[in-house]
Scaffold this motif. Sequence first.
Motif, PDB file in Angstrom:
ATOM      1  N   LEU A 228       0.849  -1.192   0.000  1.00 12.50           N
ATOM      2  CA  LEU A 228       0.000   0.000   0.000  1.00 12.50           C
ATOM      3  C   LEU A 228       0.890   1.249   0.000  1.00 12.50           C
ATOM      4  CD1 LEU A 228      -3.107   0.447   0.261  1.00 12.50           C
ATOM      5  CD2 LEU A 228      -2.699   0.890   2.675  1.00 12.50           C
ATOM      6  N   GLY A 229       0.768   2.075  -1.017  1.00 11.76           N
ATOM      7  CA  GLY A 229       1.607   3.260  -1.141  1.00 11.76           C
ATOM      8  C   GLY A 229       1.162   4.375  -0.214  1.00 11.76           C
ATOM      9  N   PRO A 230       1.932   5.479  -0.147  1.00 14.21           N
ATOM     10  CA  PRO A 230       1.622   6.536   0.815  1.00 14.21           C
ATOM     11  C   PRO A 230       0.303   7.239   0.536  1.00 14.21           C
ATOM     12  CG  PRO A 230       3.446   7.171  -0.612  1.00 14.21           C
ATOM     13  CD  PRO A 230       3.174   5.737  -0.879  1.00 14.21           C
ATOM     14  N   TRP A 231      -0.170   7.267  -0.717  1.00 11.36           N
ATOM     15  CA  TRP A 231      -1.413   7.969  -1.030  1.00 11.36           C
ATOM     16  C   TRP A 231      -2.550   6.999  -1.328  1.00 11.36           C
ATOM     17  CZ3 TRP A 231       2.223  10.606  -4.885  1.00 11.36           C
ATOM     18  CH2 TRP A 231       2.971  11.593  -4.230  1.00 11.36           C
ATOM     19  N   ALA A 232      -2.300   5.706  -1.235  1.00 12.05           N
ATOM     20  CA  ALA A 232      -3.310   4.731  -1.661  1.00 12.05           C
ATOM     21  C   ALA A 232      -4.263   4.420  -0.520  1.00 12.05           C
ATOM     22  CB  ALA A 232      -2.628   3.462  -2.138  1.00 12.05           C
ATOM     23  N   ARG A 233      -5.548   4.344  -0.833  1.00 13.28           N
ATOM     24  CA  ARG A 233      -6.556   3.986   0.153  1.00 13.28           C
ATOM     25  C   ARG A 233      -7.520   2.967  -0.397  1.00 13.28           C
ATOM     26  NH1 ARG A 233      -5.086   8.796   2.276  1.00 13.28           N
ATOM     27  NH2 ARG A 233      -5.204   8.638   4.533  1.00 13.28           N
ATOM     28  N   GLN A 234      -7.198   2.407  -1.523  1.00 10.38           N
ATOM     29  CA  GLN A 234      -8.131   1.518  -2.173  1.00 10.38           C
ATOM     30  C   GLN A 234      -7.357   0.328  -2.718  1.00 10.38           C
ATOM     31  OE1 GLN A 234     -10.385   3.808  -4.972  1.00 10.38           O
ATOM     32  NE2 GLN A 234     -11.912   2.214  -5.159  1.00 10.38           N
ATOM     33  N   VAL A 235      -7.840  -0.853  -2.408  1.00  8.30           N
ATOM     34  CA  VAL A 235      -7.239  -2.068  -2.948  1.00  8.30           C
ATOM     35  C   VAL A 235      -8.295  -2.711  -3.840  1.00  8.30           C
ATOM     36  CG1 VAL A 235      -6.182  -4.268  -2.424  1.00  8.30           C
ATOM     37  CG2 VAL A 235      -5.894  -2.353  -0.861  1.00  8.30           C
ATOM     38  N   VAL A 236      -7.957  -2.960  -5.075  1.00 12.78           N
ATOM     39  CA  VAL A 236      -8.909  -3.527  -6.015  1.00 12.78           C
ATOM     40  C   VAL A 236      -8.320  -4.811  -6.569  1.00 12.78           C
ATOM     41  CG1 VAL A 236     -10.137  -3.176  -8.171  1.00 12.78           C
ATOM     42  CG2 VAL A 236      -9.827  -1.274  -6.605  1.00 12.78           C
ATOM     43  N   ALA A 237      -9.077  -5.884  -6.443  1.00 12.71           N
ATOM     44  CA  ALA A 237      -8.644  -7.158  -7.002  1.00 12.71           C
ATOM     45  C   ALA A 237      -9.425  -7.408  -8.282  1.00 12.71           C
ATOM     46  CB  ALA A 237      -8.886  -8.282  -6.003  1.00 12.71           C
ATOM     47  N   VAL A 238      -8.732  -7.531  -9.388  1.00  9.09           N
ATOM     48  CA  VAL A 238      -9.402  -7.803 -10.659  1.00  9.09           C
ATOM     49  C   VAL A 238      -9.016  -9.197 -11.118  1.00  9.09           C
ATOM     50  CG1 VAL A 238      -9.601  -5.405 -11.356  1.00  9.09           C
ATOM     51  CG2 VAL A 238      -7.558  -6.674 -11.956  1.00  9.09           C
ATOM     52  N   LYS A 239      -9.976  -9.818 -11.787  1.00  7.16           N
ATOM     53  CA  LYS A 239      -9.705 -11.113 -12.403  1.00  7.16           C
ATOM     54  C   LYS A 239      -8.613 -10.919 -13.413  1.00  7.16           C
ATOM     55  CE  LYS A 239     -13.247 -13.758 -11.114  1.00  7.16           C
ATOM     56  NZ  LYS A 239     -14.538 -13.779 -11.729  1.00  7.16           N
ATOM     57  N   GLY A 240      -7.750 -11.931 -13.526  1.00  2.64           N
ATOM     58  CA  GLY A 240      -6.930 -11.552 -14.597  1.00  2.64           C
ATOM     59  C   GLY A 240      -5.728 -12.292 -14.936  1.00  2.64           C
ATOM     60  N   ALA A 241      -4.750 -11.577 -15.334  1.00  2.00           N
ATOM     61  CA  ALA A 241      -3.435 -12.063 -15.695  1.00  2.00           C
ATOM     62  C   ALA A 241      -3.486 -13.204 -16.694  1.00  2.00           C
ATOM     63  CB  ALA A 241      -2.674 -12.504 -14.463  1.00  2.00           C
ATOM     64  N   THR A 242      -4.457 -13.146 -17.609  1.00  2.00           N
ATOM     65  CA  THR A 242      -4.375 -14.094 -18.722  1.00  2.00           C
ATOM     66  C   THR A 242      -3.511 -13.473 -19.804  1.00  2.00           C
ATOM     67  OG1 THR A 242      -6.424 -13.141 -19.481  1.00  2.00           O
ATOM     68  CG2 THR A 242      -6.569 -15.246 -18.354  1.00  2.00           C
ATOM     69  N   ALA A 243      -2.913 -14.343 -20.628  1.00  2.00           N
ATOM     70  CA  ALA A 243      -2.016 -13.841 -21.668  1.00  2.00           C
ATOM     71  C   ALA A 243      -2.840 -13.024 -22.666  1.00  2.00           C
ATOM     72  CB  ALA A 243      -1.339 -15.008 -22.375  1.00  2.00           C
ATOM     73  N   PRO A 244      -2.300 -11.919 -23.171  1.00  2.00           N
ATOM     74  CA  PRO A 244      -3.049 -11.134 -24.150  1.00  2.00           C
ATOM     75  C   PRO A 244      -3.309 -11.972 -25.403  1.00  2.00           C
ATOM     76  CG  PRO A 244      -0.772 -10.395 -24.011  1.00  2.00           C
ATOM     77  CD  PRO A 244      -0.981 -11.384 -22.906  1.00  2.00           C
ATOM     78  N   PRO A 245      -4.468 -11.776 -26.038  1.00  2.00           N
ATOM     79  CA  PRO A 245      -4.782 -12.586 -27.213  1.00  2.00           C
ATOM     80  C   PRO A 245      -3.773 -12.333 -28.333  1.00  2.00           C
ATOM     81  CG  PRO A 245      -6.318 -10.762 -26.995  1.00  2.00           C
ATOM     82  CD  PRO A 245      -5.494 -10.780 -25.754  1.00  2.00           C
ATOM     83  N   ARG A 246      -3.417 -13.402 -29.011  1.00  2.00           N
ATOM     84  CA  ARG A 246      -2.482 -13.241 -30.138  1.00  2.00           C
ATOM     85  C   ARG A 246      -3.206 -12.573 -31.280  1.00  2.00           C
ATOM     86  NH1 ARG A 246       1.956 -16.839 -30.673  1.00  2.00           N
ATOM     87  NH2 ARG A 246       1.471 -16.989 -32.879  1.00  2.00           N
ATOM     88  N   ARG A 247      -2.591 -11.522 -31.807  1.00  2.00           N
ATOM     89  CA  ARG A 247      -3.241 -10.769 -32.861  1.00  2.00           C
ATOM     90  C   ARG A 247      -2.590 -11.089 -34.189  1.00  2.00           C
ATOM     91  NH1 ARG A 247      -4.127  -6.034 -29.545  1.00  2.00           N
ATOM     92  NH2 ARG A 247      -6.238  -6.274 -28.783  1.00  2.00           N
ATOM     93  N   HIS A 248      -3.421 -11.119 -35.210  1.00  2.00           N
ATOM     94  CA  HIS A 248      -2.887 -11.242 -36.556  1.00  2.00           C
ATOM     95  C   HIS A 248      -2.101  -9.981 -36.882  1.00  2.00           C
ATOM     96  CE1 HIS A 248      -3.029 -11.607 -40.979  1.00  2.00           C
ATOM     97  NE2 HIS A 248      -3.026 -12.899 -40.705  1.00  2.00           N
ATOM     98  N   TRP A 249      -1.054 -10.134 -37.682  1.00  2.00           N
ATOM     99  CA  TRP A 249      -0.214  -8.967 -37.968  1.00  2.00           C
ATOM    100  C   TRP A 249      -1.017  -7.856 -38.606  1.00  2.00           C
ATOM    101  CZ3 TRP A 249      -0.100  -7.241 -42.906  1.00  2.00           C
ATOM    102  CH2 TRP A 249      -0.455  -8.151 -43.922  1.00  2.00           C
ATOM    103  N   PHE A 250      -2.083  -8.235 -39.348  1.00  2.00           N
ATOM    104  CA  PHE A 250      -2.837  -7.213 -40.064  1.00  2.00           C
ATOM    105  C   PHE A 250      -3.604  -6.327 -39.093  1.00  2.00           C
ATOM    106  CE2 PHE A 250      -6.572  -5.858 -42.518  1.00  2.00           C
ATOM    107  CZ  PHE A 250      -5.901  -5.141 -43.500  1.00  2.00           C
ATOM    108  N   SER A 251      -4.322  -6.965 -38.157  1.00  2.00           N
ATOM    109  CA  SER A 251      -5.073  -6.143 -37.203  1.00  2.00           C
ATOM    110  C   SER A 251      -4.115  -5.406 -36.268  1.00  2.00           C
ATOM    111  CB  SER A 251      -6.051  -7.008 -36.417  1.00  2.00           C
ATOM    112  OG  SER A 251      -5.354  -7.862 -35.558  1.00  2.00           O
ATOM    113  N   ALA A 252      -2.967  -6.022 -35.977  1.00  2.00           N
ATOM    114  CA  ALA A 252      -1.987  -5.318 -35.143  1.00  2.00           C
ATOM    115  C   ALA A 252      -1.496  -4.058 -35.844  1.00  2.00           C
ATOM    116  CB  ALA A 252      -0.818  -6.250 -34.829  1.00  2.00           C
ATOM    117  N   ALA A 253      -1.276  -4.160 -37.169  1.00  2.00           N
ATOM    118  CA  ALA A 253      -0.825  -2.985 -37.919  1.00  2.00           C
ATOM    119  C   ALA A 253      -1.901  -1.908 -37.901  1.00  2.00           C
ATOM    120  CB  ALA A 253      -0.491  -3.385 -39.354  1.00  2.00           C
ATOM    121  N   LEU A 254      -3.157  -2.314 -38.081  1.00  2.00           N
ATOM    122  CA  LEU A 254      -4.237  -1.330 -38.071  1.00  2.00           C
ATOM    123  C   LEU A 254      -4.352  -0.666 -36.709  1.00  2.00           C
ATOM    124  CD1 LEU A 254      -7.236  -2.799 -40.038  1.00  2.00           C
ATOM    125  CD2 LEU A 254      -5.529  -1.155 -40.744  1.00  2.00           C
ATOM    126  N   ARG A 255      -4.132  -1.450 -35.667  1.00  2.00           N
ATOM    127  CA  ARG A 255      -4.284  -0.895 -34.330  1.00  2.00           C
ATOM    128  C   ARG A 255      -3.173   0.082 -33.986  1.00  2.00           C
ATOM    129  NH1 ARG A 255      -7.830  -3.651 -30.919  1.00  2.00           N
ATOM    130  NH2 ARG A 255      -8.851  -5.308 -32.067  1.00  2.00           N
TER     131      ARG A 255
END
Lengths: 257, 423
Positions: free
Chosen positions: B314-341
């Motif tokens: 907990l940092g000096p200014w933090a007052r909120q702890v939020v647990a989010v579902k997560g840490a799944t690997a980012p979806p693999r993107r096709h090079w084409f959509s990655a270029a567009l993004r």
Amino acid sequence: MTRGIWDRETVALLLLAAALPLAATWLLSTGMTGALRLVFVLVAAGLWHVAFMLARAQPPSFAGALTALAIALLAPVDLGPIPMLLGISFGVVAGELAFGGWGRNVVNPATLAIAFLGFGFPAAPWPVLPIQLGWSVIAVVAIGTFAGVIAWRVVAGAGAAIAVGWYSLGLGMPVATAAAVVLVLLVCDPVTSASTNLGRWLYGLLYGALVLLFALGWKGAVPVQVAVSAALLASLAAPLLDEIAIRLWLARRKRLG
Amino acid sequence: MALLDRGQTEPTDTLKSASAEIQTRITDQCALFSQPQDDFRVETLVAQGARVRQGAPVLRSRRQPELTLVAPVAGEVAAIEFGPGRRLVHILFFHLPDAGRHAHDVAAARGGDDAPATRALLLSAGMWTRLRSRPFGRVPAPAEQPSAIFVMALDTRLDAPPPTLALAGREEDFLRGLRALARLTAGPLVVCHDGSAIPAQIAGLGENVRFHRIAPVHPKGLAGLQIAALHPAEAGRPVWDVHAEDVADFGALLATGLVPETRLVSVSGLALRENRLMRCQPGADLRALCFDIVKPGPHRLLTGLHDGVEARWLGPWARQVVAVKGATAPPRRHWFSAALRSAGRPLPIIPTAALDEAFGGLLPSTALMRALAANDAETAARFGALSLIEEDLALADYLTAARPRFAIMLRAMLDRVAAEERA
């Protein structure tokens, strides 16, 4: 760390959803002719979007469909495919895609295309909008304002100006219908309209005032021509109105030190 | 902006019911830490393995020798880790309940009447880092004279712990802290509140204390937006902001010489079975705060919902702890959509009601965002960007899904302005 959904495409889709009542009313009144015209404009504009995606890696936007709807609805009729293609290409490329796509454009591509066609081919007749289109605009404004993609201040400003014309200057129903349809399709585009609160009021008022001016003082102009011309001039003035609003805001802040 | 759920700014029912009985949990491990970009070079005042009393000085800043950090719990110094140039990475403590509390000498400060002594006390008792200085959002320099101080007695962030609860029963301390803080500035001390957290008896606080009532609607309770609207910060005209609970802690320190042990935090998030409020020590182990209510499956712990970063402590200014579902690997993107993004960064921002709401109507949102995206520091500063830090743009980032984030663009701009100021 969590991400919201209000990116460019969400806004474009919500604008399209808001425009659906208008599109449906228009298709019901024009039938197959209107549908074919809409498909033609959609394909022509879509091809340019694909071209810019392949050449410039510019993602296409659903806002292109809104542009196509506006062009199909408001551009002069009986033009033939080649002039239409020219006009659509000019509007979509020079008005939007050359600037980097929807969100970076300066003027609305549909406004540009319709104005180009209208003034470039003056012999072609402007469309006559059925009266029920004007009433469907109420649904468009309701949906768009509820979703936050149409600025109610622009609508209120334009509505006030047109109401003045209606009650005291004898503005006719055809002009009011055209002004309302152009208001939601071209003027309320969030990218090219004013983006400050005061600027939005001024922008709506300016559009309404220009409609009044052209309707009463421009001999021989038809309603859609009046409204599109007013939309073009108002959108050119939008950055100036924003600048005025921001200058006023900064002047009020001066006393804060 | 009807699609934006206005109800979100109210504490959820689970938080309200939890407020009935707020448990105190001192976690077994806790740590003081700093990020590499803080450039916080320290010398240690205790050895690894030493027993320290709660509130005893453990670290001293090398650049600013007045600035001291104190032990957040009574216990043992478990580990001290430095980066290059003796920059602090973290100092880790094990909790030993019988190690006692350290009393600071508060006679010189005379209950906050003596401003230089109060300043020295806050610096030596490790409370100085609770203050935050704008522009740039850093811990203020020890000699910095603020042109105004904003005390935030409301927190409109979703699921944030209500300052009303943190101040309940501590009105005396809060008023004493306010009096002392008001003497640290020649300008106004603005207490932002929603009408609920303010003690009835506020007379005699000093002429420069002002109360500013705010509708409790997010984001109007963010300090940055209020500062930008009421007293814009500029280089050479710093404005401090501090949470009301920290002001009450200042008051308690001035009265007793003891550094308060706990802080009210909220623990919430979709990866938890329930939300709760609890009191824990500064620097607490976030995992220990929510291990017993977390749902099965991977999760990440953040210090804030929209403005949170992944953290362990907990940092000096933090007052909120939020647990989010997560840490799944980012979806693999096709090079084409990655270029567009990635071709058109920063992505265009469409001015909608969502963007206006993200600034509470206090700042010209579109003009400010365009100036930030165009990297135009001068224009952004005219629109109040120097009063803002990352947390103030978190809602805009969330709503518009901007890429890159406005918060990152703002931080880069602030760092550049700060470098120009130093040069």
